[in-house]
Write an enzyme that holds these catalytic residues in place. Structure first.
Site, PDB file in Angstrom:
ATOM      1  N   ASP A 119     -62.164 -11.137 -11.712  1.00 25.51           N
ATOM      2  CA  ASP A 119     -62.768 -12.457 -11.522  1.00 25.51           C
ATOM      3  C   ASP A 119     -62.543 -13.365 -12.721  1.00 25.51           C
ATOM      4  O   ASP A 119     -63.485 -13.990 -13.225  1.00 25.51           O
ATOM      5  CB  ASP A 119     -64.266 -12.303 -11.227  1.00 25.51           C
ATOM      6  CG  ASP A 119     -64.524 -11.527  -9.946  1.00 25.51           C
ATOM      7  OD1 ASP A 119     -63.798 -11.767  -8.956  1.00 25.51           O
ATOM      8  OD2 ASP A 119     -65.427 -10.675  -9.945  1.00 25.51           O
ATOM      9  N   LYS A 143     -65.154 -12.029   1.699  1.00 28.16           N
ATOM     10  CA  LYS A 143     -66.394 -11.917   2.495  1.00 28.16           C
ATOM     11  C   LYS A 143     -66.314 -12.817   3.728  1.00 28.16           C
ATOM     12  O   LYS A 143     -67.154 -13.697   3.954  1.00 28.16           O
ATOM     13  CB  LYS A 143     -67.614 -12.231   1.644  1.00 28.16           C
ATOM     14  CG  LYS A 143     -67.777 -11.240   0.492  1.00 28.16           C
ATOM     15  CD  LYS A 143     -69.082 -11.411  -0.242  1.00 28.16           C
ATOM     16  CE  LYS A 143     -69.208 -10.406  -1.371  1.00 28.16           C
ATOM     17  NZ  LYS A 143     -68.278 -10.693  -2.493  1.00 28.16           N
ATOM     18  N   VAL A 144     -65.292 -12.573   4.501  1.00 27.02           N
ATOM     19  CA  VAL A 144     -64.958 -13.424   5.658  1.00 27.02           C
ATOM     20  C   VAL A 144     -66.142 -13.427   6.634  1.00 27.02           C
ATOM     21  O   VAL A 144     -66.643 -12.366   7.009  1.00 27.02           O
ATOM     22  CB  VAL A 144     -63.675 -12.899   6.333  1.00 27.02           C
ATOM     23  CG1 VAL A 144     -63.260 -13.824   7.462  1.00 27.02           C
ATOM     24  CG2 VAL A 144     -62.562 -12.759   5.299  1.00 27.02           C
ATOM     25  N   ASP A 159     -66.865 -15.907   9.726  1.00 23.38           N
ATOM     26  CA  ASP A 159     -66.735 -17.081  10.605  1.00 23.38           C
ATOM     27  C   ASP A 159     -66.588 -16.605  12.050  1.00 23.38           C
ATOM     28  O   ASP A 159     -66.744 -15.421  12.347  1.00 23.38           O
ATOM     29  CB  ASP A 159     -65.541 -17.929  10.141  1.00 23.38           C
ATOM     30  CG  ASP A 159     -65.798 -19.422  10.314  1.00 23.38           C
ATOM     31  OD1 ASP A 159     -66.178 -19.829  11.434  1.00 23.38           O
ATOM     32  OD2 ASP A 159     -65.601 -20.175   9.349  1.00 23.38           O
ATOM     33  N   ASN A 207     -61.911 -16.552  15.908  1.00 21.70           N
ATOM     34  CA  ASN A 207     -60.602 -17.205  15.744  1.00 21.70           C
ATOM     35  C   ASN A 207     -60.340 -17.594  14.293  1.00 21.70           C
ATOM     36  O   ASN A 207     -59.236 -17.398  13.775  1.00 21.70           O
ATOM     37  CB  ASN A 207     -60.484 -18.444  16.640  1.00 21.70           C
ATOM     38  CG  ASN A 207     -59.087 -19.016  16.592  1.00 21.70           C
ATOM     39  OD1 ASN A 207     -58.118 -18.335  16.924  1.00 21.70           O
ATOM     40  ND2 ASN A 207     -58.957 -20.253  16.131  1.00 21.70           N
ATOM     41  N   GLY A 225     -72.341  -1.561 -14.223  1.00 28.84           N
ATOM     42  CA  GLY A 225     -72.202  -2.183 -15.545  1.00 28.84           C
ATOM     43  C   GLY A 225     -73.004  -3.467 -15.666  1.00 28.84           C
ATOM     44  O   GLY A 225     -74.217  -3.444 -15.801  1.00 28.84           O
ATOM     45  N   ASP A 239     -75.347   2.333 -12.711  1.00 31.50           N
ATOM     46  CA  ASP A 239     -74.887   3.393 -13.616  1.00 31.50           C
ATOM     47  C   ASP A 239     -73.681   4.108 -12.987  1.00 31.50           C
ATOM     48  O   ASP A 239     -73.826   4.781 -11.966  1.00 31.50           O
ATOM     49  CB  ASP A 239     -76.042   4.383 -13.832  1.00 31.50           C
ATOM     50  CG  ASP A 239     -75.665   5.521 -14.781  1.00 31.50           C
ATOM     51  OD1 ASP A 239     -74.458   5.680 -15.073  1.00 31.50           O
ATOM     52  OD2 ASP A 239     -76.572   6.238 -15.214  1.00 31.50           O
ATOM     53  N   PRO A 240     -72.523   3.974 -13.610  1.00 28.90           N
ATOM     54  CA  PRO A 240     -71.328   4.583 -13.007  1.00 28.90           C
ATOM     55  C   PRO A 240     -71.435   6.094 -12.840  1.00 28.90           C
ATOM     56  O   PRO A 240     -70.928   6.653 -11.872  1.00 28.90           O
ATOM     57  CB  PRO A 240     -70.195   4.207 -13.972  1.00 28.90           C
ATOM     58  CG  PRO A 240     -70.862   3.796 -15.232  1.00 28.90           C
ATOM     59  CD  PRO A 240     -72.222   3.284 -14.865  1.00 28.90           C
TER      60      PRO A 240
HETATM   61  O1  3DU Z   1     -70.657  -7.619 -11.576  1.00 31.19           O
HETATM   62  P1  3DU Z   1     -69.182  -7.449 -11.856  1.00 31.19           P
HETATM   63  O2  3DU Z   1     -68.649  -8.392 -12.878  1.00 31.19           O
HETATM   64  O3  3DU Z   1     -68.823  -6.012 -12.119  1.00 31.19           O
HETATM   65  O4  3DU Z   1     -68.382  -7.888 -10.506  1.00 31.19           O
HETATM   66  C1  3DU Z   1     -68.695  -7.395  -9.245  1.00 31.19           C
HETATM   67  C2  3DU Z   1     -67.754  -7.968  -8.234  1.00 31.19           C
HETATM   68  O5  3DU Z   1     -68.072  -7.462  -6.940  1.00 31.19           O
HETATM   69  C3  3DU Z   1     -67.794  -9.476  -8.097  1.00 31.19           C
HETATM   70  O6  3DU Z   1     -66.499  -9.908  -7.703  1.00 31.19           O
HETATM   71  C4  3DU Z   1     -68.763  -9.723  -6.983  1.00 31.19           C
HETATM   72  O7  3DU Z   1     -68.513 -10.931  -6.295  1.00 31.19           O
HETATM   73  C5  3DU Z   1     -68.457  -8.537  -6.073  1.00 31.19           C
HETATM   74  N1  3DU Z   1     -69.549  -8.104  -5.239  1.00 31.19           N
HETATM   75  C6  3DU Z   1     -70.762  -7.772  -5.736  1.00 31.19           C
HETATM   76  O8  3DU Z   1     -70.953  -7.828  -6.951  1.00 31.19           O
HETATM   77  C7  3DU Z   1     -71.782  -7.360  -4.867  1.00 31.19           C
HETATM   78  C8  3DU Z   1     -71.556  -7.263  -3.557  1.00 31.19           C
HETATM   79  O9  3DU Z   1     -72.502  -6.824  -2.761  1.00 31.19           O
HETATM   80  C9  3DU Z   1     -70.309  -7.578  -3.060  1.00 31.19           C
HETATM   81  C10 3DU Z   1     -69.319  -7.985  -3.931  1.00 31.19           C
END
Ligand code: 3DU
Length: 211
Positions: free
Chosen positions: A9, A60-61, A63, A66, A171, A176-177
């Site tokens: 991101d 996260k489509v 709509d 179509n 993170g 917690d991974p």
């Molecule tokens: O928090 P982080 O920087 O590790 O990013 C998490 C990514 O996953 C970020 O792109 C966010 O839009 C996406 N995401 C969620 O964090 C939670 C969700 O439920 C779905 C997607």
């Protein structure tokens, strides 16, 4: 082994490429969402595809069928290998994303429950369970479930069985991974990696806790 998926991101093409390239030996896929695509254009997919890792389009489509079809066709034409879609729009709309993905030999994932605090407002009370069931019924390849709530991941696993669970929220959002990696098929990690002083070192560290 649990996959490590880099959530890329960042907003700058060169930075995105550099981070992805340095982390590539330690990650299994790259997730790209609106921040990077709106900053650089869909052509970023072509740049990243050069690394040979699967590319997941986190759009996260959500709509009508179509429009979902048009969006997903553009996603796969751009070089992505998987798409993330919402299920709350209904089975017909979600199924369209799955059908387009599979017609391109790609994958589609349905959001069952999100990871941020506000997600409990609408996803709890049975909705996430229904979305997970919809993902299974739609033939989706898996669901997205929150690393911030391992107990919820366990509950959703009961519904999706062997289908994949990819889990964001590790993170920076508090997940917690060590705990989540045992429960899911892939952990999705963004800021902990790309904001680290040495993103590759952080990716390597996280890759070691996979099991
Ligand atoms: O928090 P982080 O920087 O590790 O990013 C998490 C990514 O996953 C970020 O792109 C966010 O839009 C996406 N995401 C969620 O964090 C939670 C969700 O439920 C779905 C997607």
């Amino acid at each position: 082994m649990t996959e490590l998926i880099l959530s890329l991101d960042v907003l700058d093409r060169q930075r995105a490429r550099a981070i992805a390239e340095s982390c590539a030996p330690f990650i299994d896929a790259i997730k790209v969402g609106y921040p990077l695509v709106l900053s650089t254009g869909l052509s970023i997919a072509g740049d990243l595809a050069e690394l040979g890792l699967p590319l997941i389009a986190d759009f996260k489509v959500a709509d009508i069928p179509n429009t979902n079809r048009l969006i997903c066709e553009a996603v796969f034409a751009a070089g992505f290998d998987a798409v993330i879609a919402h299920g709350f729009v209904g089975a017909d709309a979600a199924r369209t994303c799955v059908e387009v993905a599979h017609s391109h030999s790609g994958e589609a994932y349905i959001v069952a429950e999100m990871s941020h605090p506000g997600a409990t407002e609408f996803f709890h009370g049975g909705v996430a369970e229904r979305l997970a069931a919809l993902a299974v019924a739609s033939g989706a390849d898996g669901i997205i479930a929150p690393a911030t709530r391992p107990d919820r991941v366990r509950e959703l696993r009961e519904i999706v069985g062997k289908r994949k669970i990819y889990s964001p929220g590790v993170g920076a959002q508090g997940g917690d991974p060590d705990v989540v990696a045992r429960l899911v098929d892939g952990i999705i990690v963004g800021r902990s990696i790309y904001e680290a002083e040495d993103p590759a070192a952080e990716a390597e560290r996280l890759s070691r806790i996979r099991r």
